[in-house]
Design a protein around this motif. Sequence first.
Motif, PDB file in Angstrom:
ATOM      1  N   UNK A  47       0.867  -1.171   0.000  1.00 26.62           N
ATOM      2  CA  UNK A  47       0.000   0.000   0.000  1.00 26.62           C
ATOM      3  C   UNK A  47       0.907   1.225   0.000  1.00 26.62           C
ATOM      4  N   UNK A  48       0.748   2.090  -1.000  1.00 24.27           N
ATOM      5  CA  UNK A  48       1.652   3.205  -1.233  1.00 24.27           C
ATOM      6  C   UNK A  48       0.889   4.522  -1.288  1.00 24.27           C
ATOM      7  N   UNK A  49       1.498   5.584  -0.756  1.00 26.04           N
ATOM      8  CA  UNK A  49       0.905   6.929  -0.822  1.00 26.04           C
ATOM      9  C   UNK A  49       1.939   7.925  -1.316  1.00 26.04           C
ATOM     10  N   UNK A  50       1.443   8.924  -2.043  1.00 24.09           N
ATOM     11  CA  UNK A  50       2.310   9.983  -2.550  1.00 24.09           C
ATOM     12  C   UNK A  50       1.507  11.206  -2.922  1.00 24.09           C
ATOM     13  N   UNK A  51       2.145  12.103  -3.669  1.00 25.92           N
ATOM     14  CA  UNK A  51       1.489  13.326  -4.127  1.00 25.92           C
ATOM     15  C   UNK A  51       1.773  13.515  -5.603  1.00 25.92           C
ATOM     16  N   UNK A  52       0.775  13.930  -6.352  1.00 25.85           N
ATOM     17  CA  UNK A  52       0.917  14.234  -7.778  1.00 25.85           C
ATOM     18  C   UNK A  52      -0.315  14.989  -8.248  1.00 25.85           C
TER      19      UNK A  52
END
Length: 166
Positions: A47-52
Motif C-alpha cells: 500500500x503506497x501513498x504519494x502526491x501528484x
Amino acid sequence: MKHFASVFTILFFIAINCSAQENTLKFIEGSTSPSATLQEASWISGSWKGEAFGGITEEIWSPPLGDSMMFSFKLVADNKVVFYELGGIRQVDDTLIFQLKHFGNDFKGWEEKDETIDAKLVKIEENRIYFDQFTFEKINENEINIYVVVKDNGKAEEIKFTYKRD
C-alpha cells in the motif's frame, strides 16, 4: 550548409525527446518482450501513498497470485476523488504485461468496455521494471517511484510518482 542545419535540427529534437523521458522506455513494435516472472515484480506489492497532480495519490498492489498482481489507484484533490485506475501485471506465457483502465470519480470508464491500456515489458533490471512508457523503480523497502509518459494535446511528458509505504 542546409544539410547540416537539417541534421542538427533533427538531432536536437531527438535529444530533447530522449532527455524529457529519461526514466521510461518505449517498446519497439516487432520486438519481443524478455522472459520474466511475477516473482521479479513482487517487490511492488503493498500500500503506497504519494502526491501528484496537486493532490494525494494512493496505490495498492496485491502480491502475485493466479498469474497476476492487481492494483488500484486513486487521485484525491481538494478532498474529492478526481479519478481511479484499476489493473495489474499479468503473466502471459513467459513474459509480463502491464494493463490498466481509468475511471472517473463516478466509476464510469474512460476506455471502451473491452479496451485496456496495455504496456508490454521492455526490460528488467535489479531495481527497475520497464514496461512501454511505464517504469517501476524500487528505492528501498519503503519507497518506490513510478514513471509514466502522459500524452496531452499531442505532447508527451514523463511524470514521476514518488511513493512511500503506507
